[in-house]
Design an enzyme around this catalytic site. Structure first.
Site, short mmCIF file in Angstrom:
data_model
loop_
_atom_site.label_atom_id
_atom_site.label_comp_id
_atom_site.label_asym_id
_atom_site.label_seq_id
_atom_site.Cartn_x
_atom_site.Cartn_y
_atom_site.Cartn_z
N LEU A 13 -6.37 -2.19 -8.00
CA LEU A 13 -5.99 -3.57 -8.37
C LEU A 13 -6.50 -4.59 -7.37
CD1 LEU A 13 -2.44 -3.97 -9.91
CD2 LEU A 13 -4.64 -3.68 -11.03
N LYS A 184 10.10 -2.97 -17.02
CA LYS A 184 8.97 -2.05 -16.82
C LYS A 184 9.44 -0.79 -16.09
CE LYS A 184 4.13 -2.03 -15.52
NZ LYS A 184 3.34 -2.15 -14.31
N ASN A 188 9.29 3.02 -17.51
CA ASN A 188 8.69 4.07 -16.70
C ASN A 188 9.65 5.26 -16.54
OD1 ASN A 188 8.23 5.47 -14.05
ND2 ASN A 188 6.38 4.23 -14.10
P1 NAP Z 1 -4.83 2.25 -4.96
O1 NAP Z 1 -6.03 2.27 -5.85
O2 NAP Z 1 -4.36 3.54 -4.36
O3 NAP Z 1 -5.12 1.19 -3.81
C1 NAP Z 1 -4.23 0.99 -2.74
C2 NAP Z 1 -5.05 0.50 -1.57
O4 NAP Z 1 -4.17 0.14 -0.51
C3 NAP Z 1 -6.03 1.53 -1.00
O5 NAP Z 1 -7.32 0.97 -1.00
C4 NAP Z 1 -5.53 1.76 0.41
O6 NAP Z 1 -6.54 1.91 1.39
C5 NAP Z 1 -4.85 0.44 0.68
N1 NAP Z 1 -3.96 0.49 1.83
C6 NAP Z 1 -2.90 1.31 2.08
N2 NAP Z 1 -2.37 1.05 3.28
C7 NAP Z 1 -3.12 0.06 3.82
C8 NAP Z 1 -3.08 -0.64 5.06
N3 NAP Z 1 -2.17 -0.37 6.00
N4 NAP Z 1 -3.99 -1.61 5.29
C9 NAP Z 1 -4.94 -1.90 4.37
N5 NAP Z 1 -5.02 -1.28 3.18
C10 NAP Z 1 -4.13 -0.31 2.91
O7 NAP Z 1 -3.57 1.63 -5.72
P2 NAP Z 1 -3.55 0.73 -7.04
O8 NAP Z 1 -3.73 1.60 -8.23
O9 NAP Z 1 -4.43 -0.45 -6.88
O10 NAP Z 1 -2.02 0.29 -7.04
C11 NAP Z 1 -1.51 -0.76 -6.23
C12 NAP Z 1 -0.15 -1.15 -6.83
O11 NAP Z 1 -0.38 -1.75 -8.11
C13 NAP Z 1 0.76 0.06 -7.09
O12 NAP Z 1 2.10 -0.28 -6.84
C14 NAP Z 1 0.57 0.35 -8.57
O13 NAP Z 1 1.66 0.98 -9.19
C15 NAP Z 1 0.37 -1.08 -9.12
N6 NAP Z 1 -0.36 -1.12 -10.38
C16 NAP Z 1 -1.58 -0.49 -10.48
C17 NAP Z 1 -2.27 -0.58 -11.69
C18 NAP Z 1 -3.63 0.07 -11.86
O14 NAP Z 1 -4.15 0.07 -12.99
N7 NAP Z 1 -4.24 0.61 -10.85
C19 NAP Z 1 -1.69 -1.25 -12.79
C20 NAP Z 1 -0.45 -1.87 -12.63
C21 NAP Z 1 0.22 -1.80 -11.41
P3 NAP Z 1 -7.53 3.18 1.49
O15 NAP Z 1 -8.63 2.87 0.50
O16 NAP Z 1 -7.99 3.12 2.89
O17 NAP Z 1 -6.73 4.38 1.12
#
Ligand code: NAP
Length: 305
Positions: A13, A184, A188
């Site tokens: 995201l 939501k 879930n």
């Molecule tokens: P993701 O792809 O796992 O991305 C999370 C990112 O956070 C990773 O790049 C990670 O870095 C980074 N991170 C973690 N700790 C950090 C720190 N201390 N400093 C800097 N960066 C850090 O997760 P996501 O899917 O985008 O989800 C994010 C949130 O949005 C979640 O709560 C999820 O439930 C929600 N969400 C996601 C979607 C979707 O379609 N993806 C849809 C709706 C809601 P690294 O790359 O170094 O591991």
């Protein structure tokens, strides 16, 4: 006041938001985990966003939390369990009156962040957009959706809100953001853990509707008890609609467990059970579901929180 969007977490995201804001000419800076991640990012030369099979490269500047300079606007795009620890490293850089936009799914992480940031305004978001990482710094925009944003403590529309429209990010400001997040969360809780335990696509739950019914009854009781009667209205009907409409999909929790990734259970079903306990509400089916899920995760060596 600087209008730069600092984006903490360049995952699915975070990258989706960063690329769209940058494309619209907004100033964007990524805040990455550490120097190693920053070096890897610099070698790649930027983010790639794939939309309708078209990859496009965005050379967005990046830094670590240790960089200099105040932050006035921060988008937190980490997983719920990473949000507060990641923010902790940025506290000294957050300006008085900074806006912090929280994209985390579920509930609980937003309050943990807000507690760390008395000087900031925390805006909560609920997103139905879908994106996933195909590799480091490469994200596919997989599902169009919508974003609701709101601040439970202050109904005033933030000055930066138009940036989202200009960037083509579908979004609406709502005074009922907690109702959206609770609804939501309840959807879930009624679907995702069961898909993990029954090892099935969402549609597989059509064979377990009695179990779904029991969970919906308890979830509706919980929502009403914690002052969210609107989020309880027609919950079971919506759960059934979602199960049918997404019958061929694997839930995000199923996908996380299948891939051996940590889940956000603590901020979803775990949060529901903790709030019920706080209200002295007995919800045996939800509690049993959580116990089964935790056991399932433990057996696979995955964190249970
Ligand atoms: P993701 O792809 O796992 O991305 C999370 C990112 O956070 C990773 O790049 C990670 O870095 C980074 N991170 C973690 N700790 C950090 C720190 N201390 N400093 C800097 N960066 C850090 O997760 P996501 O899917 O985008 O989800 C994010 C949130 O949005 C979640 O709560 C999820 O439930 C929600 N969400 C996601 C979607 C979707 O379609 N993806 C849809 C709706 C809601 P690294 O790359 O170094 O591991």
């Amino acid at each position: 006041m600087s209008s730069t969007w600092h984006i903490l977490g360049a995952g699915s995201l975070g990258s989706l938001w960063a690329c769209r804001l940058a494309r619209a000419g907004k100033a964007v800076r990524l805040v990455l985990r550490d120097r190693q991640r920053l070096q890897a990012y610099e070698q790649a030369g930027g983010l790639t966003l794939i939309e309708q099979e078209q990859p496009r490269h965005y050379a967005i500047p990046a830094e670590t939390a240790q960089a200099d300079g105040p932050i006035h606007r921060l988008l937190v795009a980490c997983k719920a369990y990473d949000a507060a620890p990641a923010i902790a490293g940025l506290v000294p850089r957050l300006a008085e009156g900074a806006d912090v936009l929280l994209l985390q799914n579920g509930l609980g992480s937003q309050d943990a962040v807000a507690d760390l940031l008395p000087q900031a305004r925390c805006v909560f978001a609920s997103s139905t957009e879908g994106a996933f990482r195909e590799g480091d710094w490469q994200v596919r925009f997989a599902g169009h959706g919508f974003n609701w944003l709101g601040d439970p403590r202050n109904p005033a529309l933030p000055a930066w809100f138009d940036d989202l429209h200009e960037a083509g990010i579908p979004a609406e400001w709502t005074v009922d953001i907690l109702t959206r997040l609770w609804r939501k969360l309840a959807l879930n809780c009624a679907i995702n853990p069961l898909t993990v335990l029954h090892a099935c696509q969402n549609g597989g739950l059509l064979g377990h509707l009695a179990e779904v019914h029991g969970l919906c009854t308890e979830l509706a009781a919980l929502l009403r008890r914690c002052g969210q009667p609107q989020a309880a209205e027609g919950l079971e009907e919506e759960v059934q609609r979602v199960i049918v409409a997404t019958a061929a999909n694997y839930s995000s929790m199923y996908q996380d467990v299948h891939a051996g990734r940590r889940t956000e259970v603590h901020y979803l079903l775990g949060h529901a059970c903790r709030v019920a306990a706080r209200h002295g509400l007995q919800l045996p089916q939800l509690e049993h579901l959580l116990q089964r899920l935790v056991e399932h995760l433990r057996l696979r060596g995955l964190p249970c929180d």
